[in-house]
Design an enzyme around this catalytic site. Structure first.
Site, PDB file in Angstrom:
ATOM      1  N   CYS A 134       5.710  -4.727   2.633  1.00  0.00           N
ATOM      2  CA  CYS A 134       5.529  -5.327   3.966  1.00  0.00           C
ATOM      3  C   CYS A 134       4.137  -5.956   4.069  1.00  0.00           C
ATOM      4  CB  CYS A 134       5.680  -4.274   5.064  1.00  0.00           C
ATOM      5  SG  CYS A 134       7.287  -3.481   5.080  1.00  0.00           S
ATOM      6  N   CYS A 148       4.139   0.519   4.144  1.00  0.00           N
ATOM      7  CA  CYS A 148       4.973  -0.149   3.126  1.00  0.00           C
ATOM      8  C   CYS A 148       4.178  -1.255   2.430  1.00  0.00           C
ATOM      9  CB  CYS A 148       6.217  -0.695   3.830  1.00  0.00           C
ATOM     10  SG  CYS A 148       7.025  -2.076   3.054  1.00  0.00           S
TER      11      CYS A 148
END
Lengths: 102, 627
Positions: free
Chosen positions: A31, A28
């Site tokens: 993230c 991600c």
């Protein structure tokens, strides 16, 4: 202070401690960006505990905590979830959530 | 493959049109063309290949009548008489494509001139008429304008299904004629996914943009002209965590925002959710209507299956039309209606679009009907569902509602559009029902929205069906390829100024694009990013758009640098799934292709563009000029 924990280590955390638990995924982009934001926050608030949990490797825990996606930040005070932030956020929003725990 | 970054710098369309107009006016001034030998400019404003401008002078002020001859018979001729003048600039509208069109001009003194205007083929991707049931007796000089719901183009079809108007710009959402005869519709300029464009454009049917009304929260779905010409427009505040939940009033002359309505003030966000609701797009406001009699706004919220009415001045909630299941009892008691009359045949609307308030206060809408229930275990599958136009009579004193008309339920899934569409009220018993979002796979209503269908699959098809009914009789039906957001029946010429010369204007403002205040650690390298990323930077006068391909999970950030000044913009490389995709104009086929718009507002000077990809900061060789 940022520490990576798994489900077992989550169970062993001090319940009374004010803290943030962040669920992330290695796949991600937001993230990854958030990890830099959290590093900045950790420098600014070195005494505040930030725990990071791999969403993909701790599925039971994320189910139990009702975490639907990543990144998700849960803010705890005295063993109770006080607030959560979903998605990538900037420093002011996260610091505000941390300061609300005081 | 070499590393390469594509860079396109193009003036705003308004600037290009201003330039084109200046050029043909200069030619006109130099040559003073006569009536016998007028000047003809095909597609004078660059975006309508089915129009032309005829220019000539007369020694005295005369009112010319222009006729675009029908392809078949004289009865198909389109004529319009213009105001008396000595310098004549006559828009020629409704030319047939790929055809030697005959256009004649007659003066009151009996002189006539006949021209042949040859048009070319339209772009291959144009959506064609598949079936049309219409007559000149019914349509008169009107044609049916359809606004696109994807990468198709705004197109208008005559009574034979021939395309008589088309813009080569992918303008979006609602398309309405204003009291001055101009058209207002959404701009084609991308700002934010999934379908937010910079604002509204006011154009004539030649395609000339008179004004672009930019908005910091962008424009989506719908707008409405007030009595004084100001525009209601649907928007949002991108600094919040929710979207499609605000309306603004725009000053028609300056583009300034004069008033704002925020539905979060009057509605709970976590109740009454439709099958498409999520926390981000909790209301999904897709229509606005101002009713002078009650001085109120009626708003359609697809993701609460609700049509709400709020007070124009205070924004206070007056009532809600919708299935009350799932709403708090105190709100049901206070704001919802109880069905009366033929309740056996009464249906609530679900995921509706395009609310309309009739002159008598009745409320119409296009009831898409997606899911057609409030709870998951009662959801109706698309292939078993129906869409319809519906008219409700409401009694706000007794809080009762009666369904007084519907069209479409009897057609079943064949007429089903899970998204977009509209209805029009022409008079008592006379309505248009536009089901423009039909998507089929293997002949059945697809479970997906049209924008997501793979049109390379021969078993998939997109359709748009527009019906007009009078006193229960269908008098018109148009079926085309593609999905079209709305339909609007209009004559090409109107009684006002069909062309005003002079510079188009860019009004209002975009937002200051949100920057990211944390910068990831990355080693600066003096090379271009790998060719895989297929980077493209499109610079415009007031913003630029960065396009690139990134594998999911890539850390990416766009950097603007000028001396010690730095600006950073995070690029979200996560796959995002949109539950609503009312226009797929900005949707990429490969979900790894992302784009970000950066407004130049707040930036001054020349900035070097760099790109962080994971742990490396690359050069692009591109500089952006911010005035």
């Amino acid at each position: 202070m940022i520490s990576e924990i798994n489900e077992q280590e989550y169970e062993a955390l001090d319940e009374k401690e004010a803290k943030m638990i962040e669920f992330y995924s290695k796949t991600c982009g937001p993230c990854k960006m958030l990890s830099f934001v959290l590093k900045d926050i950790a420098r600014q608030k070195p005494e505040f505990p930030i725990y990071i949990v791999d969403f993909d490797e701790n599925r039971e825990l994320k189910e139990r905590l009702g975490v639907k996606g990543f990144p998700t930040m849960l803010f705890y005070k005295e063993g109770r979830e006080v607030s959560r932030l979903e998605g990538l956020k900037q420093k002011p929003a996260i610091i505000s959530a941390i300061e609300a725990l005081a | 493959m070499s590393n390469k970054i594509r860079y396109i710098s193009e003036d705003h369309l308004i600037t290009r049109q201003n330039r084109a107009e200046t050029e043909f006016l200069a030619a006109f001034a130099a040559e003073k063309p006569t009536f016998a030998q007028p000047q003809v400019v095909l597609n004078p404003y660059l975006i309508n290949p089915l129009c032309a401008l005829v220019m000539f002078t007369t020694s005295e002020a005369l009112a010319p009548t222009l006729t675009v001859h029908g392809r078949r018979y004289e009865r198909e001729n389109l004529s319009h008489t213009f105001k008396a003048a000595t310098e004549h600039f006559l828009p020629v509208l409704g030319l047939y494509e790929d055809f030697a069109n005959t256009v004649s001009i007659a003066l009151p003194d009996g002189r006539t001139t006949t021209l042949t205007i040859r048009t070319g083929k339209l772009p291959a991707e144009v959506c064609r008429c598949l079936n049309v049931q219409a007559s000149l007796d019914y349509l008169g000089d009107a044609i049916m304008f359809l606004s696109p719901a994807g990468k198709n183009l705004p197109t208008a079809y005559d009574y034979k299904g021939d395309i008589r108007w088309l813009l080569t710009e992918n303008t979006m959402f609602d398309i309405k004629r204003m009291k001055n005869g101009n058209i207002v519709t959404g701009s084609s300029r991308f700002c934010h996914m999934p379908y937010n464009c910079t604002g509204l454009i006011e154009i004539n049917l030649l395609g000339k943009i008179y004004k672009e009304y930019r908005m910091p929260g962008n424009y989506h779905h719908d707008h409405f002209e007030m009595d004084n010409g100001d525009l209601l427009a649907l928007t949002q505040d991108f600094s919040r965590d929710t979207v499609e939940d605000m309306c603004v009033l725009l000053d028609r002359n300056t583009g300034a925002i004069k008033k704002t309505w925020d539905y979060r003030r009057v509605l709970p966000m976590d109740v009454g959710g439709s099958g498409s609701q999520d926390a981000h797009d909790w209301f999904h406001n897709n229509a606005v209507w101002y009713d002078k009699g009650s001085n109120s706004l009626t708003l359609s919220g697809r993701h609460q299956d609700a049509i709400i009415n709020i007070d124009y001045e205070s924004g206070a909630l007056n009532w809600i039309i919708g299935d009350p299941e799932g709403w708090p009892q105190e709100m049901v008691d206070k704001y919802f209606f109880t069905p009366v009359g033929d309740v056996a045949n009464f249906d609530w609307q679900y995921e509706q679009h395009a609310c309309v308030v009739c002159p008598d206060g009745d409320v119409m809408c296009f009831d898409n009907g997606q899911y057609r229930a409030k709870v998951k275990d009662k959801y109706i599958a698309n292939r078993d569902n129906f869409s319809r136009g519906v008219r409700y009579r409401i009694d706000t004193a007794k809080m009762e509602i009666e369904q007084v008309w519907q069209y479409g339920k009897e057609r079943g899934a064949e007429f089903f559009s899970p998204y977009i569409c509209n209805v029009e009220y022409y008079g008592e018993g006379h309505y248009m029902i536009h089901s423009g979002g039909i998507g089929r796979e293997h002949g059945y209503a697809s479970p997906s929205l049209g924008a997501f269908l793979d049109m390379k699959d021969p078993k998939a098809e997109l359709r748009s069906i527009t019906v007009e009914e009078k006193d229960g009789i269908v008098l018109y039906q148009l079926e085309t390829e593609g999905n079209f957001y709305r339909a609007e029946k209009l004559p090409l010429y109107h009684g006002g100024d069909n062309l005003l010369l002079g510079e188009g204007r860019l009004l209002g403002s975009l937002e200051v694009t949100e920057e990211f205040d944390t910068v990831p650690e990355a080693e600066e390298v003096f090379e271009l990013p790998p060719s895989f990323h297929n980077l493209l930077i499109e610079e415009d006068e007031d913003r630029f758009v960065f396009h690139g391909k990134f594998e999911k999970g890539t850390l990416a950030m766009l950097c603007l640098e000028s001396g010690d000044e730095r600006h950073h913009y995070f690029l979200n490389t996560s796959a995002s799934w949109h539950l609503a995709m009312c226009s797929g104009a900005f949707l990429e086929k490969d979900e790894r292709d992302i784009k970000i718009h950066i407004s130049k507002l707040g930036l001054h000077g020349m900035f070097t563009v760099k790109l962080i990809i994971n742990d490396r900061k690359y050069q692009t060789g591109v500089s952006i000029c911010c005035p």
